[in-house]
Design a protein around this motif. Structure first.
Motif, PDB file in Angstrom:
ATOM      1  N   GLY A 182      30.851  41.060  38.278  1.00  0.00           N
ATOM      2  CA  GLY A 182      31.341  42.399  38.589  1.00  0.00           C
ATOM      3  C   GLY A 182      32.683  42.700  37.951  1.00  0.00           C
ATOM      4  O   GLY A 182      33.054  42.175  36.900  1.00  0.00           O
ATOM      5  N   ALA A 183      33.442  43.535  38.644  1.00  0.00           N
ATOM      6  CA  ALA A 183      34.651  44.122  38.068  1.00  0.00           C
ATOM      7  C   ALA A 183      35.813  43.153  37.931  1.00  0.00           C
ATOM      8  O   ALA A 183      36.798  43.467  37.259  1.00  0.00           O
ATOM      9  CB  ALA A 183      35.080  45.321  38.904  1.00  0.00           C
ATOM     10  N   THR A 184      35.747  41.971  38.566  1.00  0.00           N
ATOM     11  CA  THR A 184      36.855  41.019  38.482  1.00  0.00           C
ATOM     12  C   THR A 184      36.695  40.013  37.347  1.00  0.00           C
ATOM     13  O   THR A 184      37.542  39.132  37.183  1.00  0.00           O
ATOM     14  CB  THR A 184      36.999  40.228  39.793  1.00  0.00           C
ATOM     15  OG1 THR A 184      35.791  39.478  40.023  1.00  0.00           O
ATOM     16  CG2 THR A 184      37.268  41.148  40.972  1.00  0.00           C
ATOM     17  N   CYS A 185      35.642  40.125  36.547  1.00  0.00           N
ATOM     18  CA  CYS A 185      35.310  39.078  35.569  1.00  0.00           C
ATOM     19  C   CYS A 185      36.444  38.770  34.601  1.00  0.00           C
ATOM     20  O   CYS A 185      36.631  37.618  34.208  1.00  0.00           O
ATOM     21  CB  CYS A 185      34.064  39.479  34.785  1.00  0.00           C
ATOM     22  SG  CYS A 185      32.529  39.259  35.708  1.00  0.00           S
ATOM     23  N   LYS A 186      37.185  39.774  34.187  1.00  0.00           N
ATOM     24  CA  LYS A 186      38.298  39.537  33.267  1.00  0.00           C
ATOM     25  C   LYS A 186      39.614  39.337  33.997  1.00  0.00           C
ATOM     26  O   LYS A 186      40.402  38.447  33.662  1.00  0.00           O
ATOM     27  CB  LYS A 186      38.413  40.708  32.284  1.00  0.00           C
ATOM     28  CG  LYS A 186      37.255  40.814  31.316  1.00  0.00           C
ATOM     29  CD  LYS A 186      37.465  41.962  30.320  1.00  0.00           C
ATOM     30  CE  LYS A 186      36.309  42.037  29.333  1.00  0.00           C
ATOM     31  NZ  LYS A 186      36.475  43.158  28.362  1.00  0.00           N
ATOM     32  N   ALA A 187      39.864  40.158  35.012  1.00  0.00           N
ATOM     33  CA  ALA A 187      41.170  40.147  35.671  1.00  0.00           C
ATOM     34  C   ALA A 187      41.421  38.863  36.447  1.00  0.00           C
ATOM     35  O   ALA A 187      42.517  38.287  36.374  1.00  0.00           O
ATOM     36  CB  ALA A 187      41.291  41.355  36.597  1.00  0.00           C
ATOM     37  N   ALA A 188      40.449  38.396  37.225  1.00  0.00           N
ATOM     38  CA  ALA A 188      40.693  37.263  38.114  1.00  0.00           C
ATOM     39  C   ALA A 188      41.002  35.972  37.358  1.00  0.00           C
ATOM     40  O   ALA A 188      42.036  35.336  37.619  1.00  0.00           O
ATOM     41  CB  ALA A 188      39.520  37.080  39.070  1.00  0.00           C
ATOM     42  N   PRO A 189      40.155  35.534  36.432  1.00  0.00           N
ATOM     43  CA  PRO A 189      40.496  34.296  35.723  1.00  0.00           C
ATOM     44  C   PRO A 189      41.821  34.395  34.970  1.00  0.00           C
ATOM     45  O   PRO A 189      42.587  33.424  34.914  1.00  0.00           O
ATOM     46  CB  PRO A 189      39.320  34.111  34.753  1.00  0.00           C
ATOM     47  CG  PRO A 189      38.198  34.890  35.352  1.00  0.00           C
ATOM     48  CD  PRO A 189      38.846  36.060  36.013  1.00  0.00           C
ATOM     49  N   GLU A 190      42.105  35.571  34.405  1.00  0.00           N
ATOM     50  CA  GLU A 190      43.324  35.728  33.621  1.00  0.00           C
ATOM     51  C   GLU A 190      44.575  35.544  34.465  1.00  0.00           C
ATOM     52  O   GLU A 190      45.505  34.824  34.079  1.00  0.00           O
ATOM     53  CB  GLU A 190      43.335  37.098  32.955  1.00  0.00           C
ATOM     54  CG  GLU A 190      44.585  37.399  32.139  1.00  0.00           C
ATOM     55  CD  GLU A 190      44.782  36.488  30.951  1.00  0.00           C
ATOM     56  OE1 GLU A 190      45.930  36.369  30.474  1.00  0.00           O
ATOM     57  OE2 GLU A 190      43.786  35.877  30.493  1.00  0.00           O
TER      58      GLU A 190
END
Length: 450
Positions: free
Chosen positions: A183-191
């Motif tokens: 979902g929408a956290t795929c880029k933000a969370a790991p980064e």
């Protein structure tokens, strides 16, 4: 006036059917026209999650905004909690988030945020519905047609806000698993976790438009539980499709729900002298063990109806800063006026200090069973909720548990589900009481419409 379209979290339904492009355009047009009363050319932020219907509905929202003379600023795929942060940063007049949160991919939704960053009130949503129900003259044509433009750098803006809040959190040497629900956290969370020094292993970070929440994320924790049992990690976090909620799993594979995460945060902030008002707001679903832990710590608790908007209202009324829901919606007003799964995961690690999640000391939970009884439609849901036999069964079970536990039966505000929750001194009794109530609900729903 009862709302016809809006539920507890915006307008939600099957995309292309109930939530058509036409309805979405009309909602955006009416909401923008209302915003134009205080802003001549409203600037409207539009973000979405990863559902395949997102681009279609984004185009419909953009058309509706422009048709009312506003400027639609397309921010792309971002977690829902980015909306209030970007609204505050740039002074936007309205925010629109296209997401159905934890629902399957076929569903989608429209959520509106006001210029203050809060979700629109029930009264304002009623005004928007009234504009839709009236004739076209109720939404007059603008003096000039609006515009549609891409808004670049939104992910960096959101990450900057997270880093500003948690810049002092050093995650060096911490091993974390993140389930991004496709979902929408795929880029933000790991980064952001990597920027803070953590070693991060990521699950469900390859969205294809149809795999959002599919066997992954905060509503399907088996994959995260397996990863935590198999590896040597300090904590695992699972977000929902739009990133406004989080659940956790410890190194033993034990699920840690929103009640425990809020308890950890409350005790931590209290110890740091940062728990404004010395209180926390939770919902009627919150485990009795939470209330016991807060009472022991001398922290006041306010209880609200289910829904993060009601938690937020309680926080505003009392000038408190922390609240949330068992489902993992956690609001820290010191950061943003919205549940934020990524921020809540970071707050959990901040509260734990250098210890692993399995070593947490927040609260002791009373055994709780929650069953969602899926019914055929809203009419069946209403029949089950209002059935006299169902009411009598609830009263009977509640009386049996009086002083030892509790029963809560409530209809979902977003799906045709009757949520049956039971807390009892032991799991076997909770299971038995819940099974009886579920059977009663199914029998009530099967009755022919009167």
């Amino acid at each position: 006036m009862a709302r016809r379209l809006f539920g507890t979290d915006g307008v939600r339904g099957v995309a292309g059917e109930f939530l058509s492009a036409e309805l979405t355009l009309a909602l955006a047009r009416a909401a923008t026209a209302r915003a134009a009363a205080s802003a001549e050319r409203p600037r409207v932020l539009v973000i979405r999650d990863t559902r395949e219907s997102g681009e279609m509905l984004e185009a419909a929202v953009a058309a509706g905004v422009a048709a009312s003379g506003g400027v639609a600023l397309l921010g792309g795929v971002l977690p829902t909690p980015a909306a209030p942060l970007l609204i505050a940063r740039y002074g936007f007049d309205l925010g629109v988030v296209l997401s159905a949160s934890h629902n399957p991919y076929a569903d989608n939704g429209v959520k509106f945020f006001g210029a203050d960053g809060d979700k629109l009130s029930d009264a304002v949503e009623e005004e928007i519905e009234a504009l839709l129900d009236g004739d076209r003259a109720a939404v007059p044509p603008p003096a000039r047609i609006g515009a549609v433009t891409q808004l670049h750098g939104t992910l960096d803006d959101y990450l900057r806000e997270l880093q500003q809040r948690f810049g002092g959190l050093d995650l060096s040497g911490r091993r974390i698993v993140l389930d991004c629900a496709n979902g929408a956290t795929c880029k933000a969370a790991p980064e952001i976790f990597r920027r803070l020094g953590a070693h991060v292993d990521v699950l469900a970070d390859a969205p294809d438009g149809r795999n959002i929440n599919a066997g992954c994320g905060s509503t399907h924790l088996d994959g995260l539980v397996e990863a935590m049992r198999a590896g040597d990690h300090d904590a695992g976090f699972a977000f929902d499709g739009d990133g406004d909620r989080v659940l956790a799993v410890d190194g033993n594979g034990v699920v840690v729900d929103g009640d425990e995460l809020i308890a950890l945060a409350a005790l931590h902030l209290r110890a740091q002298g940062r728990l404004r008002g010395n209180g926390v707001a939770v919902t009627v679903m919150t485990n009795y063990g939470f209330h016991a832990a807060m009472a022991e710590a001398g922290i006041e608790v306010a209880t609200t109806a289910v829904g993060d908007r009601y938690v937020l209202e309680a926080l505003r009324q009392r000038d408190w800063a922390l609240g949330g829901e068992q489902s993992g919606h956690i609001v820290e007003l010191g950061f943003a006026p919205s549940g934020d799964g990524i921020a809540s995961a970071l707050l959990t690690l901040e509260a734990l200090g250098g210890t692993a999640l399995a070593e947490r000391k927040g609260m002791e939970k009373l055994p709780q069973v929650l069953v969602n009884v899926r019914l055929s439609d809203r009419q069946a849901l209403e029949r089950a909720a209002a059935d006299p036999a169902m009411t009598a069964a609830i009263e009977r079970e509640h009386a049996q548990l009086d002083g030892r536990g509790r029963v809560l039966v409530r209809p979902s505000g977003t799906e045709p589900l009757l949520r049956v929750m039971v807390e009892a001194p032991d799991a076997a009794e909770a299971d038995a009481v819940c099974a009886r109530l579920v059977a009663c609900a199914e029998a009530a729903a099967a009755q022919p419409a009167g």
